[in-house]
Design an enzyme around this catalytic site. Structure first.
Site: not given
Length: 485
Positions: A336-337
């Protein structure tokens, strides 16, 4: 019924000094020999890092949007186990919550869920008697919020403090529990996404926390604050238990979790859920490790600041190649990210892992906000159609922003959006997820790792919900999603 002395540190708005006061208060109470449990309202990862340094135990988030209001008290009690007192730092202004959702996820909302007294940090600069009107308004706005004290910040002089105290005594009815002078010594450096994480500053961060503790100890009535915390009533809730949320798989698959300065964003409960689901959780630092931990059967790469360490990450070609081989072999990956950026082909022109057909770069534009998302394709985190809540917070952009099999769909005021990369054994997205709000994510990912470890390969959706084993479906299956909320 469970009792933990506790208080919430709030403010009329962002920038008033909540983090300085909350971190300093945690450090000052810890210096007295008390076991202090630190908490942060909202999704922010950075403030809890400073809280953890001050308390010597994990800083934990309390986010009623990501995890649901019903989990706030149980998560609080889980994190505060064995503590003498708990300090909860608020987010933004006291009554600021999820956009368009009223009080949901605001500091006021969480204070009511915790039945905790609130101490308001007020920036006293550039005002004197007007401070009473401000505090009176905050104290009377919601009778269910118990605003029990004020700490004045950025006070210029003894005379200024006297004027502020006299105004509050006359016009607000809320006691002043301390007054902090302006001090450059406790300033915490910031950059494009807020404060610099504590993990990056090492000795500097420790010194900053110690300075905050000394400032608060010398400027605030700690005894009065402790007495206030002890007035919090019993909570009619049981502590959150990760083992009650998941069913463990056999084989204890090893799941590597990226950490260190480049990947410092994580919620403690995510790793606890993986452990409860039967995984052996092994942290590693992609800035220094030349390979994945031996026997890795699953890989989690969370958020952080890879853009600041892009040369070091790119220069670690051995690890990049090892991650690419792991992905090609079918090893389950959840990113994520920052993890999304790392798995792409390039970040700011330098080569990354090349697992995903996307290139990332820094921009001036901040993308920020809660999201209600639906999974558009099966992945190691669960089956298509799964709906959950997450949070976006970045100044980078990926081109393209979604693969042929996007991870998520959600709606913004500007219209529908697809985002991220899914299908097969990889799930990568900008969306930050707090797994305590959706424990089945840990079950699904651990089951995928167990399958990989035994040579069974990836089975989409396995373990996501009770009875989900064997429901793997085509990753090309479209999902009608509409407006998730």
């Amino acid at each position: 019924m469970s009792t933990v002395p506790r208080l919430v540190v709030a403010a009329p708005s962002s920038g008033a000094g909540k983090t300085t006061v909350a971190t300093g208060l945690i450090a000052a109470l810890a210096a007295r020999g008390l076991a202090v449990s630190p908490h942060k309202v909202g999704p922010d990862y950075i403030d809890p890092g400073y809280h953890a340094l001050a308390a010597g135990r994990p800083g934990r988030n309390l986010d009623a949007f990501l995890c649901g209001p019903e989990r706030i008290a149980p998560l609080f009690l889980h994190g505060a186990a064995g503590a003498d007192v708990a300090v909860v730092e608020g987010v933004m202004g006291l009554f600021d919550g999820a956009s368009g959702r009223g009080e949901l996820a605001s500091t006021a909302h969480v204070s009511k869920l915790l039945r905790a007294p609130v101490v308001l940090v007020v920036d006293g600069s550039s005002q004197s008697r007007s401070v009473a009107a401000l505090v009176h308004g905050f104290a009377s706005w919601d009778p269910q919020v118990r605003l029990a004290g004020v700490i004045l910040n950025r006070v210029a002089s003894d005379r200024h403090e006297q004027l502020l105290r006299e105004a509050l005594e006359e016009g607000s009815g809320v006691p002043v529990l301390g007054a902090l002078r302006r001090s450059a010594a406790v300033a915490t450096p910031s950059r494009h996404l807020g404060l610099i994480p504590a993990v990056e500053r090492s000795a500097e961060a420790l010194r900053a926390v110690a300075d905050m503790g000394e400032l608060v100890a010398s400027s605030v009535d700690l005894d009065a604050l402790l007495e206030l915390a002890r007035t919090a009533p019993d909570l009619d809730a049981e502590p959150w238990d990760p083992s009650a949320e998941v069913t463990p798989v056999a084989g204890r698959p090893r799941i590597a979790v990226a950490g260190g300065a480049a990947f410092s964003f994580s919620y403690a409960e995510n790793a606890e859920l993986l452990g409860a689901a039967g995984a052996e959780v092994v942290p590693f630092d992609p800035l220094h490790a030349s390979s994945l931990p031996e026997g890795t059967a699953g890989l989690v790469i969370g958020g952080g600041f890879p853009e600041l360490y892009v040369r070091e990450l790119s220069g670690n070609a051995e690890l990049r190649a090892a991650i690419a081989r792991f992905a090609a072999a079918g090893g389950p990956i959840a990113a994520e990210c920052a993890g999304l950026l790392y798995l792409g082909r390039e970040l700011d022109g330098l080569p990354m892992c090349g697992v995903l057909a996307t290139d990332a770069r820094m921009t001036e534009r901040l993308t920020l906000g809660y999201r209600e998302a639906v999974a558009l394709h099966d992945s190691p985190l669960g089956p298509a159609g799964t709906r959950l809540r997450g949070h976006e917070f970045h100044r980078t952009v990926c081109e393209p922003g979604a693969g042929e099999l996007p991870a998520w769909g959600w709606r913004l005021p500007t219209g529908p959006r697809t985002e991220g990369f899914a299908g097969g054994n990889v799930h990568a997205s900008y969306l930050h997820l707090h797994w305590a709000g959706a424990p089945a994510l840990a079950s699904s990912f651990t089951a995928a790792a167990a399958n990989f470890a035994t040579g069974a390969g990836f089975a989409a959706g396995t373990g996501f919900t009770a009875g989900a084993a064997g429901v793997a479906q085509s990753t090309a299956r479209p999902v009608p999603w509409g407006a998730p909320g």
